[in-house]
Scaffold this motif. Structure first.
Motif, mmCIF file in Angstrom:
data_model
loop_
_atom_site.group_PDB
_atom_site.id
_atom_site.type_symbol
_atom_site.label_atom_id
_atom_site.label_comp_id
_atom_site.label_asym_id
_atom_site.label_seq_id
_atom_site.Cartn_x
_atom_site.Cartn_y
_atom_site.Cartn_z
ATOM 1 N N TRP A 194 0.843 -1.190 0.000
ATOM 2 C CA TRP A 194 0.000 0.000 0.000
ATOM 3 C C TRP A 194 0.884 1.248 0.000
ATOM 4 O O TRP A 194 1.804 1.356 0.807
ATOM 5 C CB TRP A 194 -0.897 0.033 1.235
ATOM 6 C CG TRP A 194 -1.958 -1.028 1.280
ATOM 7 C CD1 TRP A 194 -1.905 -2.234 1.896
ATOM 8 C CD2 TRP A 194 -3.266 -0.948 0.686
ATOM 9 N NE1 TRP A 194 -3.088 -2.922 1.726
ATOM 10 C CE2 TRP A 194 -3.941 -2.154 0.995
ATOM 11 C CE3 TRP A 194 -3.925 0.038 -0.065
ATOM 12 C CZ2 TRP A 194 -5.247 -2.412 0.576
ATOM 13 C CZ3 TRP A 194 -5.225 -0.225 -0.482
ATOM 14 C CH2 TRP A 194 -5.871 -1.430 -0.168
ATOM 15 N N PRO A 196 -0.083 5.114 0.172
ATOM 16 C CA PRO A 196 -0.820 6.385 0.213
ATOM 17 C C PRO A 196 0.173 7.532 0.078
ATOM 18 O O PRO A 196 1.277 7.479 0.644
ATOM 19 C CB PRO A 196 -1.448 6.367 1.617
ATOM 20 C CG PRO A 196 -0.540 5.494 2.421
ATOM 21 C CD PRO A 196 0.037 4.472 1.488
ATOM 22 N N ASP A 261 -3.775 13.522 -4.604
ATOM 23 C CA ASP A 261 -3.512 12.474 -3.612
ATOM 24 C C ASP A 261 -4.084 11.148 -4.099
ATOM 25 O O ASP A 261 -5.298 11.027 -4.313
ATOM 26 C CB ASP A 261 -4.133 12.842 -2.262
ATOM 27 C CG ASP A 261 -3.601 14.166 -1.729
ATOM 28 O OD1 ASP A 261 -2.373 14.325 -1.674
ATOM 29 O OD2 ASP A 261 -4.430 15.038 -1.391
ATOM 30 N N THR A 263 -3.797 6.756 -3.558
ATOM 31 C CA THR A 263 -3.291 5.568 -2.879
ATOM 32 C C THR A 263 -3.089 4.471 -3.915
ATOM 33 O O THR A 263 -4.004 4.163 -4.687
ATOM 34 C CB THR A 263 -4.270 5.086 -1.800
ATOM 35 O OG1 THR A 263 -4.401 6.100 -0.802
ATOM 36 C CG2 THR A 263 -3.770 3.810 -1.142
ATOM 37 N N PHE A 316 -5.984 6.463 3.792
ATOM 38 C CA PHE A 316 -6.954 5.691 3.019
ATOM 39 C C PHE A 316 -7.411 4.515 3.855
ATOM 40 O O PHE A 316 -6.612 3.876 4.552
ATOM 41 C CB PHE A 316 -6.306 5.191 1.726
ATOM 42 C CG PHE A 316 -7.164 4.256 0.915
ATOM 43 C CD1 PHE A 316 -8.158 4.751 0.080
ATOM 44 C CD2 PHE A 316 -6.968 2.877 0.977
ATOM 45 C CE1 PHE A 316 -8.952 3.888 -0.675
ATOM 46 C CE2 PHE A 316 -7.752 2.017 0.220
ATOM 47 C CZ PHE A 316 -8.750 2.536 -0.603
ATOM 48 N N THR A 351 -9.373 8.190 -0.945
ATOM 49 C CA THR A 351 -8.151 8.784 -0.421
ATOM 50 C C THR A 351 -8.416 10.221 0.017
ATOM 51 O O THR A 351 -9.060 10.984 -0.709
ATOM 52 C CB THR A 351 -7.037 8.759 -1.477
ATOM 53 O OG1 THR A 351 -6.757 7.401 -1.835
ATOM 54 C CG2 THR A 351 -5.770 9.405 -0.961
#
Length: 524
Positions: A194, A196, A261, A263, A316, A351
């Motif tokens: 992941w 973000p 932004d 993720t 997120f 997000t």
């Protein structure tokens, strides 16, 4: 997409999952001393690391560093070798042959020169020679590369070098998109990540680097999530990463949507890869964004620089459930709640970005995020700026894993290194060891007490008579949990170049169950 949970059928297989590529030899006499029915803690005997391609800039100057701390109970033999990804098919026996050659006096002059300048074996793709090979635990070695041809590295360590093996690449880019200091710790291969804090905005050039260490191709899906949910992607599914290769994928080519932004969720369908995001900005430089800790209802983002001029949190939560995150700052005096940012609302599957301003206000600080309902997991990272407008540089700090036993940061210098440590839940005592330098110096060790709920920028030890760079190893002695990060900083042309790396536990020690124990406890 859900990750499949595999039921492991043997304890050795479970242990192999600890570092991505890990194994143990049969327990020695020290294990026999353990009471029947108890688990012996032993050094990992084999592990692997992957380093992404450092840069596409012709102005890039990259330093690779490799290090293994001295570990009690480790084997007295072994190797630790990093090669360019394309040469990883060369058998590890070559490294053993090199080691035997040293003992027999072969290539003695080259080895002596290597020891003097602190460098391992030089890059030689045609001959398949190691890019970087350790000589002794406790002493780091370095290799250098210039321009856009610096390779992604893949390597393994076994025997005395496996427990706590750490590698790092640090790149300085003098000008252009992403100019500044970029650093990333090399990581183990895995099947899910992941990120973000990535972006597909016009001002950013973000790549997800996928590195495959194996002899068969890996197949990867890349999912992108923006402010309104999952972004429509054109070629994000079924990306093939060829054997022993590294594939940089430009995020803006996966979707037509421009979002500040984003993720990134990487899911490996078959095989395994290493993954990291390289985030480059036209105005504020760039750095690597490592993967966030696994989704959780409690996150710690350690070591925000005390002179940060802007901090932006990106978070997120997978799934459909909303969550209100409680935000606290672990400062030198204790946990405080930032005015105006007491709680942050996250919508499920979307997000969200939050500008926290000059959050630290001249003091060391770490973000502590808590979800009231721990069943709603979250991933998070912050983007940090230093400097004033027109002369700013950026770096990223993802939610980190704690230093359960030991962790190491590499490429430290006598000036420009800051070690930041936080203990958000309870008092802790840590031991910090400065290794020998790459070109000379005597190790030094200090112990520190970290009060509950605080973050401290500690005055880390420096090797006596230091020449070159050195490693800093943090060990948790009592209390905790402890989280740590290391900042490297310099000033170039009035711009504050810097890079921040969290220190995850090196997972160099594992508990081996007694044969009479139920191995089902090791299932993931």
């Amino acid at each position: 997409m859900n990750r499949t949970t595999l039921s492991l059928i043997a304890g050795a297989t479970a242990l192999a999952a600890v570092t991505g590529v890990a194994a143990l030899t049969a327990p020695g006499p020290e294990a026999a001393e353990q009471p029947t029915g108890s688990a012996a803690t032993l050094p990992v005997e084999r592990t692997g690391l992957l380093c992404p391609q450092p840069s596409t800039s012709d102005l890039a100057e990259t330093t690779y560093t490799s290090f293994t701390p001295v570990t009690e109970g480790a084997d007295d033999k072994g190797t630790a070798v990093l090669r360019s990804a394309a040469q990883q098919s060369v058998p590890d026996e070559d490294a053993s042959a090199d080691e035997e050659g040293e003992k027999d006096g072969e290539d003695a002059s080259a080895d002596e020169e290597s020891e003097k300048d602190g460098k391992g074996s030089a890059t030689d793709d045609q001959g398949g020679k190691p890019v970087l090979q350790l000589k002794e635990p406790g002493t780091p070695v370095t290799a250098e590369a210039e321009g856009a041809d610096a390779p992604a590295l893949v390597g393994t360590a076994d025997g005395r070098f496996a427990s706590g093996w750490t590698a790092q690449q640090t790149t300085e880019v003098a000008a252009g998109t992403g100019r500044g200091l970029q650093g990333v710790a090399c990581s183990a291969a895995d099947t899910q990540f992941w990120f973000p804090g990535a972006s597909t905005d016009d001002s950013r050039t973000d790549y997800i680097h996928l590195t495959n260490p194996d002899d068969s191709a890996a197949v990867v899906d890349i999912e992108l999530y923006g402010k309104d949910g999952e972004l429509e992607t054109t070629v994000g599914e079924g990306i093939t990463v060829k054997p022993r290769s590294s594939e940089p994928v430009l995020l803006s080519t996966l979707t037509a949507e421009k979002q500040t932004d984003v993720t990134v969720h990487v899911v490996v369908r078959s095989g395994r890869v290493g993954a990291a995001v390289q985030a480059l900005d036209d105005e504020t430089g760039g750095d690597w964004l490592p993967a966030s800790a696994d989704p959780s209802g409690s996150l710690v983002l350690p070591g925000i620089p005390k002179d940060a001029t802007a901090v932006r949190l990106v978070a997120f939560t997978p799934g459909d459930a909303d969550v209100d995150l409680k935000v606290r700052l672990a400062a030198p005096s204790g946990l405080i709640t930032p005015a105006g940012n007491e709680t942050l609302h996250l919508k499920g599957g979307m997000t969200a970005g939050f500008d926290l301003g000059d959050l630290t206000r001249g003091e060391a600080g770490s973000l502590v995020l808590t979800a009231p309902d721990s069943s709603v997991p979250v991933v998070a990272a912050v983007r940090v700026l230093r400097g004033e407008e027109g002369g700013q540089e950026s770096a990223f700090i993802p939610a980190a894993r704690p230093v359960e036993t030991r962790a190491t940061a590499l490429d430290n210098t006598a000036k420009g290194t800051t070690l930041s440590v936080t203990a958000p839940e309870g008092d802790a005592e840590i031991k910090v060891t400065a290794s020998a330098g790459t070109k000379g110096g005597t190790p030094q060790t200090k112990t520190y007490s970290i009060k509950s709920g605080t973050t401290q920028d500690i005055e880390a030890p420096v090797p006596a008579g230091l020449k070159g760079s050195y490693a800093l190893t943090v060990e948790t002695r009592t209390g905790g949990p402890v989280y740590a990060s290391r900042t490297l900083a310099s000033t170039e042309g009035g711009v504050p170049f810097f890079t921040v790396q969290p220190l995850p536990d090196d997972r160099g020690m594992v508990a081996v169950p007694d044969a009479s124990e139920d191995l089902s406890v090791l299932q993931r």
